[in-house]
Design an enzyme around this catalytic site. Structure first.
Site, PDB file in Angstrom:
ATOM      1  N   LYS A  63      -4.288  39.694  62.666  1.00 22.41           N
ATOM      2  CA  LYS A  63      -3.721  40.793  61.882  1.00 22.41           C
ATOM      3  C   LYS A  63      -4.010  42.131  62.541  1.00 22.41           C
ATOM      4  O   LYS A  63      -3.141  43.008  62.592  1.00 22.41           O
ATOM      5  CB  LYS A  63      -4.294  40.765  60.467  1.00 22.41           C
ATOM      6  N   LYS A  92      13.894  44.589  29.165  1.00 21.83           N
ATOM      7  CA  LYS A  92      13.078  43.386  29.164  1.00 21.83           C
ATOM      8  C   LYS A  92      13.978  42.150  29.296  1.00 21.83           C
ATOM      9  O   LYS A  92      14.957  41.990  28.574  1.00 21.83           O
ATOM     10  CB  LYS A  92      12.257  43.304  27.883  1.00 21.83           C
ATOM     11  N   ASP A 141       5.043  47.861  55.327  1.00 18.14           N
ATOM     12  CA  ASP A 141       3.716  47.519  55.835  1.00 18.14           C
ATOM     13  C   ASP A 141       2.991  48.834  56.116  1.00 18.14           C
ATOM     14  O   ASP A 141       3.132  49.431  57.190  1.00 18.14           O
ATOM     15  CB  ASP A 141       3.851  46.686  57.117  1.00 18.14           C
ATOM     16  N   ASN A 143      -1.852  41.490  41.891  1.00 22.66           N
ATOM     17  CA  ASN A 143      -2.883  40.610  42.424  1.00 22.66           C
ATOM     18  C   ASN A 143      -4.199  40.914  41.715  1.00 22.66           C
ATOM     19  O   ASN A 143      -4.256  41.785  40.847  1.00 22.66           O
ATOM     20  CB  ASN A 143      -3.007  40.767  43.950  1.00 22.66           C
TER      21      ASN A 143
END
Length: 398
Positions: free
Chosen positions: A338, A287, A306, A209
Site C-alpha cells: 500500500k 427513505k 483515494d 465502518n
C-alpha cells in the site's frame, strides 16, 4: 508559563467578549497579564472587567502623565515576555504593518523588543481583502506570530474565515511562543484526518465502518502538544475532537478530500481516517421502503477518491505524508504494498482482525513502515502510539 508576563492588547471587535476567558486561562497557567485596552476595544468590554480578572490596572491611554513621566509605554513594552494582540482587527493590523504610533497600543507595538503574537478577527470579506492580505504578509515578514483566524458563522451573519481563534488555541500559541525549545513543532502546520466516513444510502441509512476516531484524535492532541498548528479533519467519530486544534467536521469521503484541499499547504499530513472505499451512486433522497416482494434494493456503487494517494502526489505535497493500513491478514506485506502504491512516506499498519480489540478499542499495536523497513511497536495505549508518532514526525519536520 509560570512567572511569564503577557502584555495583552485588546482590539475593537465582537470577539473581545472571549478575552476574559483568555485572561483566566493565562492566569491559571501561572502567567501575569497586563491588559491594554484600545478605544475601540472599550466598546466591547470594560476596563473594570479586565482589571478584576487580570489583577492589574488596565492601561488605555498614551497621555497618562503619571505613567509617561517614566516613559510608561517603553516600560510596558519591554518588561513583558510576550505581546499578544487579541482581537487583532483589520485596523490594528494595518497600523502595525505601517508602523503607526497614534495611540498607546500602536506605540507599544512599535516600541517593543519582544515577540508579538496576533489573533486576527474580522468579517470574512475584510480578511480576504487584498489590503489585509498585504498587511498580513508584511507582519509575517517582520516576524509577527499569528494564531487563527478560524472559519465559522459570524456576528454579521456571514460565514467563512475571520473568527478569532478560541481562547484555548490562543493559550497554546502563547505556550509555543514562550517555550519553543520544548515544542519542536511550533510554527509547523499538520493536517490530521480521523474517524470513519459515512456514505448515504438514503436519509437514514449509510455505509460506514467500525472506526471510533480515537487514534486520530490522540495523534492530533500529541502534535498539538508539541506545538503544531493542527487542522483536524474528522468524520462522524465516536470520540470528541481534542481542544486546541482546528476542527473540520465532514461526513463523506468526498467532503473529507475537499476539506483537506482547503487545509493545504501543510508541513505534514497524517491520514488516520478510515475512509470508505465506495459510495452509493444511486442514493435515494427519500427513505427506501420494502417492496413487499422480498426484493432488496440494488445499490449502484462507485469508488471514492483515494485521499492518501492524492495528497501524496499533489503539487503542494506536504514534506511528510503518513498513511494507515488497517488489515486483517498479511498485515506487513499488504501495508508495504500500500505504501508503494499510494506514494506516501510512512505507513502505520495494524491488525484489526476480530478479537484484537484494536478497531474501536483503547489500545493499538502498529508496525511503522518506512524506506528503512518495518519497525514493530509494542501494544500500547492509543495515546502512547500518538506521542511516539508525534515525536518521530518532529524529528523530520521540527
Amino acid at each position: 508559563m509560570q512567572g511569564k508576563r503577557i502584555l495583552l492588547i485588546v482590539g475593537g471587535g465582537i470577539s473581545a467578549y472571549k478575552i476574559p476567558q483568555l485572561i483566566r486561562l493565562l492566569r491559571g497557567a501561572g502567567a501575569a497579564v497586563t491588559p491594554v485596552l484600545t478605544a475601540a476595544g472599550a466598546q466591547f468590554t470594560t476596563p473594570m472587567t479586565l482589571s478584576v480578572l487580570a489583577g492589574e490596572p488596565v492601561h488605555d491611554t498614551l497621555w497618562n502623565s503619571g505613567d509617561e513621566a517614566e516613559i510608561g509605554h517603553i516600560q510596558l513594552s519591554r518588561r513583558a515576555d510576550l505581546v499578544v494582540v487579541a482581537p487583532a482587527t483589520a485596523d490594528l493590523m494595518a497600523r502595525m504593518a505601517q508602523g503607526l504610533a497614534g495611540d498607546l497600543a500602536s506605540t507599544l507595538l512599535l516600541a517593543t523588543d519582544k515577540r508579538v503574537l496576533i489573533a486576527p478577527a474580522m468579517n470574512v470579506r475584510m480578511w480576504n481583502h487584498p489590503a489585509t492580505l498585504r498587511n498580513l504578509a508584511t507582519l509575517k515578514g517582520d516576524g509577527i506570530l499569528t494564531v487563527g483566524p478560524d472559519s465559522g458563522d459570524m456576528a454579521c451573519g456571514e460565514y467563512g474565515p475571520g473568527r478569532m481563534a478560541e481562547p484555548e488555541a490562543i493559550l497554546e500559541a502563547i505556550r509555543d511562543a514562550l517555550t519553543p525549545a520544548l515544542r519542536p513543532l511550533a510554527g509547523r502546520h499538520v493536517i490530521v484526518t480521523s474517524g470513519p466516513t459515512h456514505e448515504p444510502i438514503d436519509p437514514v441509512r449509510y455505509i460506514a465502518n467500525r472506526s471510533s476516531g480515537a487514534q486520530g484524535a490522540a495523534i492530533a492532541a500529541a502534535l498539538r502538544d508539541l506545538g503544531a498548528r493542527v487542522s483536524f479533519v474528522t468524520g462522524p467519530a465516536a470520540v470528541a475532537a481534542p481542544a486546541g486544534v482546528e476542527v473540520i467536521a465532514v461526513e463523506t469521503a468526498r467532503q473529507m478530500q475537499e476539506a483537506v484541499a482547503v487545509a493545504l499547504p501543510a508541513d505534514a499530513a497524517v491520514m488516520a481516517a478510515a475512509v470508505a472505499d465506495w459510495r452509493v451512486v444511486n442514493a435515494s433522497a427519500q427513505k427506501v421502503k420494502k417492496d413487499g416482494q422480498g426484493q432488496a434494493p440494488v445499490l449502484e456503487m462507485a469508488e471514492n477518491p483515494d485521499i492518501l494517494a492524492w495528497v501524496s502526489r499533489d503539487e503542494g505535497r506536504p514534506r511528510l505524508v503518513v498513511g494507515f493500513a488497517a488489515e486483517t491478514e498479511n498485515v506487513v506485506a499488504h501495508a508495504t504494498a500500500k505504501r508503494a502504491r499510494k506514494g506516501c512516506d510512512w505507513i502505520l499498519a495494524n491488525d484489526v482482525s476480530p478479537g484484537t480489540g484494536i478497531m474501536g478499542g483503547t489500545e493499538n499495536a502498529v508496525t511503522l513502515i518506512t524506506d528503512e523497513g518495518a519497525e514493530d511497536w509494542p501494544r500500547m495505549s492509543k495515546d502512547a502510539v500518538a506521542a511516539r508518532l508525534a515525536a518521530r514526525i518532529a524529528e523530520v519536520i521540527g
